[in-house]
Design a protein around this motif. Sequence first.
Motif, PDB file in Angstrom:
ATOM      1  N   THR A   1       2.666  -1.000   6.189  1.00 27.09           N
ATOM      2  CA  THR A   1       3.084  -1.699   4.974  1.00 27.09           C
ATOM      3  C   THR A   1       3.414  -0.661   3.898  1.00 27.09           C
ATOM      4  OG1 THR A   1       0.815  -1.745   4.089  1.00 27.09           O
ATOM      5  CG2 THR A   1       1.484  -3.611   5.429  1.00 27.09           C
ATOM      6  N   ILE A   2       4.117  -1.122   2.871  1.00 24.55           N
ATOM      7  CA  ILE A   2       4.353  -0.271   1.706  1.00 24.55           C
ATOM      8  C   ILE A   2       3.064  -0.190   0.878  1.00 24.55           C
ATOM      9  CG2 ILE A   2       5.435  -0.279  -0.572  1.00 24.55           C
ATOM     10  CD1 ILE A   2       8.054  -0.961   0.634  1.00 24.55           C
ATOM     11  N   GLY A   3       2.489  -1.353   0.589  1.00 27.25           N
ATOM     12  CA  GLY A   3       1.332  -1.417  -0.307  1.00 27.25           C
ATOM     13  C   GLY A   3       0.076  -0.816   0.314  1.00 27.25           C
TER      14      GLY A   3
ATOM     15  N   GLY B   1       9.264  -8.991   2.410  1.00 27.46           N
ATOM     16  CA  GLY B   1       9.540  -7.747   3.142  1.00 27.46           C
ATOM     17  C   GLY B   1       9.689  -7.944   4.643  1.00 27.46           C
ATOM     18  N   TYR B   2       9.661  -9.184   5.097  1.00 21.12           N
ATOM     19  CA  TYR B   2       9.638  -9.423   6.548  1.00 21.12           C
ATOM     20  C   TYR B   2      11.034  -9.429   7.169  1.00 21.12           C
ATOM     21  CZ  TYR B   2       4.667 -10.531   7.184  1.00 21.12           C
ATOM     22  OH  TYR B   2       3.306 -10.460   7.296  1.00 21.12           O
ATOM     23  N   SER B   3      11.617  -8.263   7.295  1.00 21.40           N
ATOM     24  CA  SER B   3      12.879  -8.159   8.049  1.00 21.40           C
ATOM     25  C   SER B   3      12.594  -7.457   9.367  1.00 21.40           C
ATOM     26  CB  SER B   3      13.916  -7.360   7.263  1.00 21.40           C
ATOM     27  OG  SER B   3      13.479  -6.015   7.141  1.00 21.40           O
TER      28      SER B   3
ATOM     29  N   ARG C   1      -2.544  -3.994   8.785  1.00 22.25           N
ATOM     30  CA  ARG C   1      -1.609  -4.568   7.811  1.00 22.25           C
ATOM     31  C   ARG C   1      -2.410  -4.858   6.537  1.00 22.25           C
ATOM     32  NH1 ARG C   1      -1.216  -9.614  10.019  1.00 22.25           N
ATOM     33  NH2 ARG C   1       0.380 -10.142   8.515  1.00 22.25           N
ATOM     34  N   THR C   2      -1.786  -5.579   5.614  1.00 24.36           N
ATOM     35  CA  THR C   2      -2.496  -5.839   4.349  1.00 24.36           C
ATOM     36  C   THR C   2      -3.703  -6.757   4.547  1.00 24.36           C
ATOM     37  OG1 THR C   2      -1.040  -7.711   3.875  1.00 24.36           O
ATOM     38  CG2 THR C   2      -0.427  -5.601   2.908  1.00 24.36           C
ATOM     39  N   ARG C   3      -3.827  -7.371   5.700  1.00 22.89           N
ATOM     40  CA  ARG C   3      -4.886  -8.350   5.917  1.00 22.89           C
ATOM     41  C   ARG C   3      -6.213  -7.726   6.335  1.00 22.89           C
ATOM     42  NH1 ARG C   3      -1.853 -10.536   2.470  1.00 22.89           N
ATOM     43  NH2 ARG C   3      -1.628 -12.777   2.676  1.00 22.89           N
TER      44      ARG C   3
HETATM   45  O1  LIG Z   1       3.244  -3.893   1.312  1.00 28.83           O
HETATM   46  C1  LIG Z   1       4.117  -4.356   2.062  1.00 28.83           C
HETATM   47  O2  LIG Z   1       4.838  -3.638   2.786  1.00 28.83           O
HETATM   48  C2  LIG Z   1       4.347  -5.835   2.125  1.00 28.83           C
HETATM   49  O3  LIG Z   1       3.593  -6.551   1.224  1.00 28.83           O
HETATM   50  C3  LIG Z   1       4.255  -6.319   3.527  1.00 28.83           C
HETATM   51  O4  LIG Z   1       5.376  -7.096   3.799  1.00 28.83           O
HETATM   52  C4  LIG Z   1       3.001  -7.055   3.867  1.00 28.83           C
HETATM   53  O5  LIG Z   1       2.995  -7.140   5.251  1.00 28.83           O
HETATM   54  P1  LIG Z   1       1.785  -7.579   6.167  1.00 28.83           P
HETATM   55  O6  LIG Z   1       0.554  -6.983   5.674  1.00 28.83           O
HETATM   56  O7  LIG Z   1       1.778  -9.045   6.174  1.00 28.83           O
HETATM   57  O8  LIG Z   1       2.205  -7.042   7.503  1.00 28.83           O
END
Ligand SMILES: O=C(O)[C@H](O)[C@H](O)COP(=O)(O)O
Length: 336
Positions: free
Chosen positions: A66-68, A257-259, A44-46
Amino acid sequence: MKIIFDRNIPFVSKPLSSIGEAIPMTGTEITNETVKDADAIIIRTRTRCDATLLKDSKCRFIGTATIGTDHIDLPYCASRGITVANAPGCNAPAVAQWVLSAISTYLGDTRSLSDITLGVIGAGNVGSVLIRWAEGLGIKTIVNDPPLQRQSSGSYRFSSLSDIADKCDVITVHTPLTRTGDHPTYHLIDNSFISNLKRRPLILNAARGPVTDTLALINGLESGKISALGIDCWEGEPNINLQLLEQALIATPHIAGYSRQGKIRASQMVLDELSHHLRLDIPLSADAPSVAPVPHRIIPDMLNYDILEDTRILKSSPSLFESLRNNYHLREEPSL
Ligand SMILES: O=C(O)[C@H](O)[C@H](O)COP(=O)(O)O
Ligand SMILES: NC(=O)c1ccc[n+]([C@@H]2O[C@H](COP(=O)([O-])OP(=O)(O)OC[C@H]3O[C@@H](n4cnc5c(N)ncnc54)[C@H](O)[C@@H]3O)[C@@H](O)[C@H]2O)c1
């Protein structure tokens, strides 16, 4: 085959276990040491994916649910032959829901949606769903997207940033975070943009924190150039600016974006890409129910998201930013 995956990505554990050793980890446990002998990682983005993480690793596939992709050093991955796949558009409807809920909350009973002009900066996956839904609700939109405009896409009548500053009651950013190139977005909303605002707008950031300059937002609010702020993405997450938190009308912990639907789409998209990478005859299927198509238009009743409750929770416990995300109840997107 060894695959490391972020344990907060739902619906992937079983399918991944069917093709090899699948090891769940928290984002911070995914380190250079742990990825050394992994063939693929699903993140994920983390998890920041750069030389520090990937040096001397045999990993050749990164799937980010993730999108980003701004947490991934794409040139470094390309130079090492590492395939990177993301999930374009997976949670775009959820972000559009967040924006429209923020606008409805801001307007309250004083003005109707059809009274306002919305400036959308960035008309990609998120921006385009938002524009379609907003216009269906009677909101006038003004669109700025120089890269898309340059491709001479006929979808929109594009406007300049100064037009947006002149004419909009609400301004929302939906660009990637970029620091180089012809149209970098780092601090796109800065003191200079804010000094040109004419209509004391609500400004929303559910894109990436550094697209808006935190101190400029606070100054803009204090000088009256901005009437309110709605922030989902923050500079320096999870150590966010507490003054901005206190002053923002809407403040959520990067959960726009958390659906439930967004998470399912994201998981399926990265599994599809991994299948493609591994040339599996039978694609991996996410261990999740199917998702209804995104509605073309929505009505106000379909917004039904209590964004002020999410705001209240973050304002009362900012130090729990990351844990609020990890334990977030997945929202339902607007659906028919
Ligand atoms: O880029 C994206 O899709 C969003 O910022 C996404 O909701 C981030 O999600 P996470 O990394 O917390 O799963
Ligand atoms: N808060 C959340 O939970 C959440 C969820 C999903 C996506 N996001 C973020 O939202 C942003 C948009 O996502 P997307 O899927 O729509 O991306 P996208 O790539 O589909 O669209 C981005 C658009 O921004 C445009 N753009 C790039 N630079 C620009 C500039 N300087 N000025 C104006 N427009 C510019 C691009 O041409 C493109 O059309 C990304 O930063 C993404 O990481 C956040």
